[in-house]
Design a protein around this motif. Structure first.
Motif, PDB file in Angstrom:
ATOM      1  N   MET A   1       0.843  -1.163   0.000  1.00 12.60           N
ATOM      2  CA  MET A   1       0.000   0.000   0.000  1.00 12.60           C
ATOM      3  C   MET A   1       0.892   1.229   0.000  1.00 12.60           C
ATOM      4  O   MET A   1       1.764   1.363   0.832  1.00 12.60           O
ATOM      5  N   THR A   2       0.656   2.112  -0.901  1.00  7.50           N
ATOM      6  CA  THR A   2       1.361   3.386  -0.925  1.00  7.50           C
ATOM      7  C   THR A   2       0.324   4.472  -1.142  1.00  7.50           C
ATOM      8  O   THR A   2      -0.561   4.339  -1.969  1.00  7.50           O
ATOM      9  N   ALA A   3       0.408   5.528  -0.364  1.00  3.86           N
ATOM     10  CA  ALA A   3      -0.496   6.664  -0.515  1.00  3.86           C
ATOM     11  C   ALA A   3       0.266   7.914  -0.138  1.00  3.86           C
ATOM     12  O   ALA A   3       1.251   7.862   0.569  1.00  3.86           O
ATOM     13  N   ARG A   4      -0.213   9.041  -0.624  1.00  3.62           N
ATOM     14  CA  ARG A   4       0.397  10.324  -0.263  1.00  3.62           C
ATOM     15  C   ARG A   4      -0.636  11.124   0.522  1.00  3.62           C
ATOM     16  O   ARG A   4      -1.782  11.227   0.127  1.00  3.62           O
ATOM     17  N   ALA A   5      -0.208  11.679   1.650  1.00  4.05           N
ATOM     18  CA  ALA A   5      -1.073  12.525   2.460  1.00  4.05           C
ATOM     19  C   ALA A   5      -0.186  13.491   3.223  1.00  4.05           C
ATOM     20  O   ALA A   5       0.783  13.079   3.847  1.00  4.05           O
ATOM     21  N   SER A   6      -0.505  14.762   3.154  1.00  4.35           N
ATOM     22  CA  SER A   6       0.235  15.784   3.888  1.00  4.35           C
ATOM     23  C   SER A   6       1.736  15.713   3.631  1.00  4.35           C
ATOM     24  O   SER A   6       2.535  15.863   4.553  1.00  4.35           O
ATOM     25  N   GLY A   7       2.138  15.452   2.389  1.00  5.92           N
ATOM     26  CA  GLY A   7       3.556  15.349   2.071  1.00  5.92           C
ATOM     27  C   GLY A   7       4.198  14.085   2.580  1.00  5.92           C
ATOM     28  O   GLY A   7       5.421  13.965   2.590  1.00  5.92           O
ATOM     29  N   ARG A   9       4.461   9.713   2.740  1.00  2.78           N
ATOM     30  CA  ARG A   9       4.225   8.473   1.997  1.00  2.78           C
ATOM     31  C   ARG A   9       3.792   7.444   3.019  1.00  2.78           C
ATOM     32  O   ARG A   9       4.484   7.220   4.018  1.00  2.78           O
ATOM     33  N   LEU A  10       2.645   6.857   2.800  1.00  9.53           N
ATOM     34  CA  LEU A  10       2.139   5.800   3.669  1.00  9.53           C
ATOM     35  C   LEU A  10       2.328   4.472   2.978  1.00  9.53           C
ATOM     36  O   LEU A  10       1.991   4.329   1.803  1.00  9.53           O
ATOM     37  N   ARG A  11       2.890   3.521   3.714  1.00  7.06           N
ATOM     38  CA  ARG A  11       3.062   2.179   3.158  1.00  7.06           C
ATOM     39  C   ARG A  11       3.221   1.195   4.306  1.00  7.06           C
ATOM     40  O   ARG A  11       3.448   1.578   5.452  1.00  7.06           O
ATOM     41  N   GLY A  51      -1.215  -9.140   7.869  1.00  3.01           N
ATOM     42  CA  GLY A  51      -2.629  -9.469   7.767  1.00  3.01           C
ATOM     43  C   GLY A  51      -3.061 -10.738   8.461  1.00  3.01           C
ATOM     44  O   GLY A  51      -4.249 -11.012   8.527  1.00  3.01           O
ATOM     45  N   ALA A  52      -2.127 -11.520   8.991  1.00  2.00           N
ATOM     46  CA  ALA A  52      -2.527 -12.749   9.685  1.00  2.00           C
ATOM     47  C   ALA A  52      -3.295 -12.388  10.958  1.00  2.00           C
ATOM     48  O   ALA A  52      -4.430 -12.812  11.144  1.00  2.00           O
ATOM     49  N   ASP A  53      -2.686 -11.625  11.828  1.00  2.00           N
ATOM     50  CA  ASP A  53      -3.347 -11.121  13.035  1.00  2.00           C
ATOM     51  C   ASP A  53      -3.301  -9.607  13.097  1.00  2.00           C
ATOM     52  O   ASP A  53      -4.185  -8.976  13.662  1.00  2.00           O
ATOM     53  N   TYR A  54      -2.244  -9.048  12.557  1.00  2.00           N
ATOM     54  CA  TYR A  54      -2.008  -7.612  12.647  1.00  2.00           C
ATOM     55  C   TYR A  54      -1.731  -7.019  11.269  1.00  2.00           C
ATOM     56  O   TYR A  54      -1.101  -7.644  10.435  1.00  2.00           O
ATOM     57  N   HIS A  55      -2.175  -5.798  11.113  1.00  2.00           N
ATOM     58  CA  HIS A  55      -1.881  -4.994   9.936  1.00  2.00           C
ATOM     59  C   HIS A  55      -1.094  -3.785  10.427  1.00  2.00           C
ATOM     60  O   HIS A  55      -1.307  -3.332  11.554  1.00  2.00           O
ATOM     61  N   ALA A  56      -0.222  -3.244   9.607  1.00  2.00           N
ATOM     62  CA  ALA A  56       0.543  -2.066  10.007  1.00  2.00           C
ATOM     63  C   ALA A  56       0.681  -1.116   8.833  1.00  2.00           C
ATOM     64  O   ALA A  56       0.738  -1.537   7.676  1.00  2.00           O
ATOM     65  N   ILE A  57       0.730   0.155   9.157  1.00  2.00           N
ATOM     66  CA  ILE A  57       0.967   1.208   8.180  1.00  2.00           C
ATOM     67  C   ILE A  57       2.019   2.134   8.772  1.00  2.00           C
ATOM     68  O   ILE A  57       1.930   2.520   9.944  1.00  2.00           O
ATOM     69  N   GLY A  58       2.992   2.471   7.967  1.00  2.00           N
ATOM     70  CA  GLY A  58       4.008   3.428   8.382  1.00  2.00           C
ATOM     71  C   GLY A  58       3.843   4.723   7.623  1.00  2.00           C
ATOM     72  O   GLY A  58       3.404   4.723   6.473  1.00  2.00           O
ATOM     73  N   ALA A  59       4.201   5.824   8.272  1.00  2.00           N
ATOM     74  CA  ALA A  59       4.210   7.140   7.628  1.00  2.00           C
ATOM     75  C   ALA A  59       5.669   7.553   7.480  1.00  2.00           C
ATOM     76  O   ALA A  59       6.418   7.577   8.456  1.00  2.00           O
ATOM     77  N   PHE A  60       6.055   7.869   6.251  1.00  2.00           N
ATOM     78  CA  PHE A  60       7.443   8.186   5.930  1.00  2.00           C
ATOM     79  C   PHE A  60       7.528   9.598   5.380  1.00  2.00           C
ATOM     80  O   PHE A  60       6.708   9.994   4.550  1.00  2.00           O
ATOM     81  N   ASP A  61       8.540  10.336   5.834  1.00  2.00           N
ATOM     82  CA  ASP A  61       8.719  11.704   5.356  1.00  2.00           C
ATOM     83  C   ASP A  61       9.400  11.719   4.000  1.00  2.00           C
ATOM     84  O   ASP A  61       9.663  10.654   3.407  1.00  2.00           O
ATOM     85  N   GLU A  62       9.703  12.914   3.516  1.00  2.00           N
ATOM     86  CA  GLU A  62      10.296  13.053   2.182  1.00  2.00           C
ATOM     87  C   GLU A  62      11.676  12.406   2.064  1.00  2.00           C
ATOM     88  O   GLU A  62      12.129  12.105   0.972  1.00  2.00           O
ATOM     89  N   GLU A 104      -6.834   7.675   9.094  1.00  2.00           N
ATOM     90  CA  GLU A 104      -7.697   7.569   7.914  1.00  2.00           C
ATOM     91  C   GLU A 104      -7.320   6.354   7.073  1.00  2.00           C
ATOM     92  O   GLU A 104      -8.203   5.646   6.578  1.00  2.00           O
ATOM     93  N   ALA A 105      -6.030   6.093   6.932  1.00  2.00           N
ATOM     94  CA  ALA A 105      -5.587   4.924   6.165  1.00  2.00           C
ATOM     95  C   ALA A 105      -5.982   3.630   6.868  1.00  2.00           C
ATOM     96  O   ALA A 105      -6.420   2.672   6.219  1.00  2.00           O
ATOM     97  N   ALA A 106      -5.846   3.603   8.187  1.00  2.00           N
ATOM     98  CA  ALA A 106      -6.244   2.404   8.938  1.00  2.00           C
ATOM     99  C   ALA A 106      -7.745   2.177   8.826  1.00  2.00           C
ATOM    100  O   ALA A 106      -8.197   1.049   8.587  1.00  2.00           O
ATOM    101  N   GLU A 107      -8.526   3.238   8.987  1.00  2.00           N
ATOM    102  CA  GLU A 107      -9.981   3.103   8.867  1.00  2.00           C
ATOM    103  C   GLU A 107     -10.382   2.623   7.478  1.00  2.00           C
ATOM    104  O   GLU A 107     -11.283   1.785   7.345  1.00  2.00           O
ATOM    105  N   GLN A 108      -9.716   3.125   6.447  1.00  2.00           N
ATOM    106  CA  GLN A 108     -10.031   2.685   5.090  1.00  2.00           C
ATOM    107  C   GLN A 108      -9.684   1.205   4.923  1.00  2.00           C
ATOM    108  O   GLN A 108     -10.450   0.444   4.331  1.00  2.00           O
TER     109      GLN A 108
END
Length: 173
Positions: A1-7, A9-11, A51-62, A104-108
């Motif tokens: 998963m990759t997304a851009r929000a507020s400058g 990168r979420l993945r 995704g087995a038990d846990y999902h994770a999202i990291g927010a990375f700066d520029e 927002e990414a987790a909720e989605q």
């Protein structure tokens, strides 16, 4: 998963991000050593078996430095209820929309997995007041309180938010 929000990168974070996750959790200054160890345990499980038990999202700066992360997963023995296990943002990145983007990414992701309810448990301590205000600003309601749960005079406060599951909300259902 990759997304851009507020400058940002979420993945999905990788094993190589573990030291930075540790740094973020420790930098917040609110977690006890045993809580830090559990944050890493959940992170490791999310990375080793996504995704087995846990999902994770990291927010990375520029500069591709992890500045925040969240982990969440389905709550056992429930119908489409999910727990938010961790969300932490490095204090140097506070007030920049990192936490909001992660939530927002987790909720989605939860809605896309047909989740209908998110539960967040947090502390009643004074140093958690900004955290509780954050959840309230995102539409979470304080729905339960267990006195002295974490320690004497440190109650557990549960926040919940209902979601519209993506699949069951579609007309093609």
């Amino acid at each position: 998963m990759t997304a851009r929000a507020s400058g940002l990168r979420l993945r999905a974070p990788r094993a190589g991000d573990r030291d930075r996750v540790l740094g973020v959790v420790e930098a917040t200054g609110v977690f006890r050593p045993e809580e830090v160890a559990i944050a890493l345990e959940v992170f490791d499980a999310a990375v080793e078996h996504p995704g087995a038990d846990y999902h994770a999202i990291g927010a990375f700066d520029e500069d591709n430095v992890l500045v925040g992360f969240t982990s969440f997963g389905p709550t056992p023995c429930t119908v489409a209820t999910w727990d938010l296990y961790w969300i932490a943002v490095h204090p140097a990145a506070h007030r920049r929309g990192v936490g909001r983007a992660l939530m927002e990414a987790a909720e989605q992701a939860i809605a896309d997995a047909d989740g209908r309810l998110v539960v967040v448990e947090t502390s009643s301590r004074a140093d958690y007041a900004p955290t509780r205000a954050f959840y309230g600003a995102l539409g979470y309601a304080a729905t339960a309180r267990i006195p002295d749960f974490y320690a004497p005079n440190d109650d557990l406060i549960a926040y919940t938010k209902r979601l519209v599951p993506s699949r069951s909300g579609r007309a093609d259902g």
